[in-house]
Design a protein around this motif. Structure first.
Motif, mmCIF file in Angstrom:
data_model
loop_
_atom_site.group_PDB
_atom_site.id
_atom_site.type_symbol
_atom_site.label_atom_id
_atom_site.label_comp_id
_atom_site.label_asym_id
_atom_site.label_seq_id
_atom_site.Cartn_x
_atom_site.Cartn_y
_atom_site.Cartn_z
ATOM 1 N N GLU A 1 0.816 -1.141 0.134
ATOM 2 C CA GLU A 1 -0.114 0.073 0.026
ATOM 3 C C GLU A 1 0.762 1.312 0.042
ATOM 4 O O GLU A 1 0.204 2.465 -0.270
ATOM 5 N N ALA A 2 2.225 1.132 0.225
ATOM 6 C CA ALA A 2 3.272 2.276 0.120
ATOM 7 C C ALA A 2 3.096 2.665 -1.402
ATOM 8 O O ALA A 2 3.847 3.656 -1.606
ATOM 9 N N GLY A 3 2.694 1.922 -2.288
ATOM 10 C CA GLY A 3 2.647 2.651 -3.813
ATOM 11 C C GLY A 3 3.977 2.327 -4.643
ATOM 12 O O GLY A 3 4.722 1.384 -4.307
ATOM 13 N N VAL A 4 4.562 3.514 -4.911
ATOM 14 C CA VAL A 4 5.844 3.518 -5.640
ATOM 15 C C VAL A 4 6.800 3.384 -4.486
ATOM 16 O O VAL A 4 8.064 2.895 -5.088
ATOM 17 N N ARG A 5 6.801 3.168 -3.699
ATOM 18 C CA ARG A 5 7.899 3.144 -2.487
ATOM 19 C C ARG A 5 8.009 1.618 -2.205
ATOM 20 O O ARG A 5 9.000 1.282 -1.610
ATOM 21 N N HIS A 6 7.425 0.670 -2.768
ATOM 22 C CA HIS A 6 7.351 -0.590 -2.615
ATOM 23 C C HIS A 6 8.216 -1.095 -3.746
ATOM 24 O O HIS A 6 7.503 -0.963 -4.844
ATOM 25 N N SER A 7 9.436 -1.670 -3.620
ATOM 26 C CA SER A 7 10.051 -2.063 -4.945
ATOM 27 C C SER A 7 11.032 -3.152 -4.477
ATOM 28 O O SER A 7 11.574 -3.189 -3.671
ATOM 29 N N ALA A 8 11.013 -4.068 -5.567
ATOM 30 C CA ALA A 8 11.894 -5.218 -5.622
ATOM 31 C C ALA A 8 13.161 -5.228 -6.238
ATOM 32 O O ALA A 8 14.096 -5.818 -6.327
ATOM 33 N N ASP A 9 13.363 -3.978 -6.937
ATOM 34 C CA ASP A 9 14.450 -3.403 -7.652
ATOM 35 C C ASP A 9 15.572 -2.749 -6.706
ATOM 36 O O ASP A 9 16.676 -3.103 -7.385
ATOM 37 N N VAL A 10 14.912 -1.739 -6.188
ATOM 38 C CA VAL A 10 16.141 -1.029 -5.433
ATOM 39 C C VAL A 10 15.668 -0.680 -3.963
ATOM 40 O O VAL A 10 14.249 -0.758 -3.516
ATOM 41 N N GLU A 11 16.468 -0.454 -3.104
ATOM 42 C CA GLU A 11 16.271 0.218 -1.784
ATOM 43 C C GLU A 11 17.063 1.436 -1.484
ATOM 44 O O GLU A 11 18.329 1.388 -2.054
ATOM 45 N N ILE A 12 16.265 2.483 -0.886
ATOM 46 C CA ILE A 12 17.078 3.748 -0.745
ATOM 47 C C ILE A 12 16.971 4.215 0.974
ATOM 48 O O ILE A 12 15.969 4.134 1.248
ATOM 49 N N LYS A 13 18.003 4.452 1.428
ATOM 50 C CA LYS A 13 18.000 4.855 2.923
ATOM 51 C C LYS A 13 18.654 6.341 3.082
ATOM 52 O O LYS A 13 19.723 6.522 2.662
ATOM 53 N N TRP A 14 17.878 6.861 3.850
ATOM 54 C CA TRP A 14 18.464 8.250 4.587
ATOM 55 C C TRP A 14 18.951 7.949 5.706
ATOM 56 O O TRP A 14 18.020 7.832 6.573
ATOM 57 N N GLY A 15 20.288 7.769 6.084
ATOM 58 C CA GLY A 15 20.691 7.551 7.137
ATOM 59 C C GLY A 15 21.222 8.696 7.918
ATOM 60 O O GLY A 15 22.038 9.502 7.530
ATOM 61 N N ALA A 16 20.540 9.054 8.903
ATOM 62 C CA ALA A 16 21.080 10.236 10.151
ATOM 63 C C ALA A 16 21.450 9.542 11.324
ATOM 64 O O ALA A 16 21.090 8.694 11.882
ATOM 65 N N HIS A 17 22.924 9.848 11.430
ATOM 66 C CA HIS A 17 23.720 9.158 12.435
ATOM 67 C C HIS A 17 24.259 9.917 13.294
ATOM 68 O O HIS A 17 25.299 11.053 12.945
ATOM 69 N N PRO A 18 24.165 9.926 14.634
ATOM 70 C CA PRO A 18 25.157 10.869 15.532
ATOM 71 C C PRO A 18 26.257 10.347 15.688
ATOM 72 O O PRO A 18 26.562 9.287 15.326
ATOM 73 N N PRO A 19 27.224 11.223 16.159
ATOM 74 C CA PRO A 19 28.660 10.716 16.501
ATOM 75 C C PRO A 19 28.662 9.494 17.013
ATOM 76 O O PRO A 19 28.058 9.304 18.056
ATOM 77 N N GLY A 20 29.641 8.734 16.571
ATOM 78 C CA GLY A 20 29.925 7.230 17.403
ATOM 79 C C GLY A 20 28.928 6.375 17.072
ATOM 80 O O GLY A 20 29.246 4.944 17.405
ATOM 81 N N ASP A 21 28.123 6.645 16.245
ATOM 82 C CA ASP A 21 26.989 5.469 15.903
ATOM 83 C C ASP A 21 27.695 4.482 14.949
ATOM 84 O O ASP A 21 28.606 4.849 14.047
ATOM 85 N N ARG A 22 27.517 3.198 15.080
ATOM 86 C CA ARG A 22 28.203 2.319 14.291
ATOM 87 C C ARG A 22 27.208 0.992 14.163
ATOM 88 O O ARG A 22 26.309 0.770 14.821
ATOM 89 N N ARG A 23 27.341 0.351 13.084
ATOM 90 C CA ARG A 23 26.575 -0.759 12.733
ATOM 91 C C ARG A 23 26.954 -1.908 13.719
ATOM 92 O O ARG A 23 27.946 -2.113 13.880
ATOM 93 N N GLU A 24 25.753 -2.520 14.210
ATOM 94 C CA GLU A 24 25.881 -3.479 15.400
ATOM 95 C C GLU A 24 26.601 -4.631 15.011
ATOM 96 O O GLU A 24 27.431 -5.259 16.117
#
Length: 123
Positions: free
Chosen positions: A29-52
């Motif tokens: 139901e998200a319409g055009v934001r539902h995609s099997a072709d591509v993923e897009i992320k807006w990552g807002a990271h505070p200082p020191g943030d790291r992938r777990e």
């Protein structure tokens, strides 16, 4: 036509989906934001943030672009520092990776194709 156009703000929409703006994980139901072709992320990271944990067994190609801040991408054979607006790194399938924000950072990530199975579990 309403399902074919979406207008939003990355800073507002991204926190609702762990940073992701579009991909297979968005409900149909998200319409055009539902995609099997591509993923897009807006990552807002505070200082020191790291992938777990490291992303391993990757089957996608990824592009990560620095919008602001100072951000490191850790790859098996090197660490890439992104410290100027527009700096980017691309890696292909089979390349394990992790990251951490040296300073408050905004990064745009594009991955393709969009396939299930790579989310870090919620703590």
């Amino acid at each position: 036509m309403a399902d074919e156009v979406y207008v939003g703000n990355a800073g507002v929409d991204a926190p609702l989906e762990r940073g992701w703006l579009l991909g297979h994980f968005m409900p149909p139901e998200a319409g055009v934001r539902h995609s099997a072709d591509v993923e897009i992320k807006w990552g807002a990271h505070p200082p020191g943030d790291r992938r777990e944990q490291w992303a391993t067994g990757e089957r996608r190609t990824a592009l990560l672009v620095l919008i602001s801040g100072r951000f490191r991408v850790e790859l098996p054979d090197r660490t890439v520092l992104l410290d100027r607006q527009g700096d980017y790194v691309v890696w292909g399938p089979g390349v394990d990776h992790s990251w951490w924000a040296e300073q408050e950072s905004i990064v745009l990530t594009v991955r393709w194709p969009s396939i299930p199975g790579y989310a870090v579990p919620l703590s």
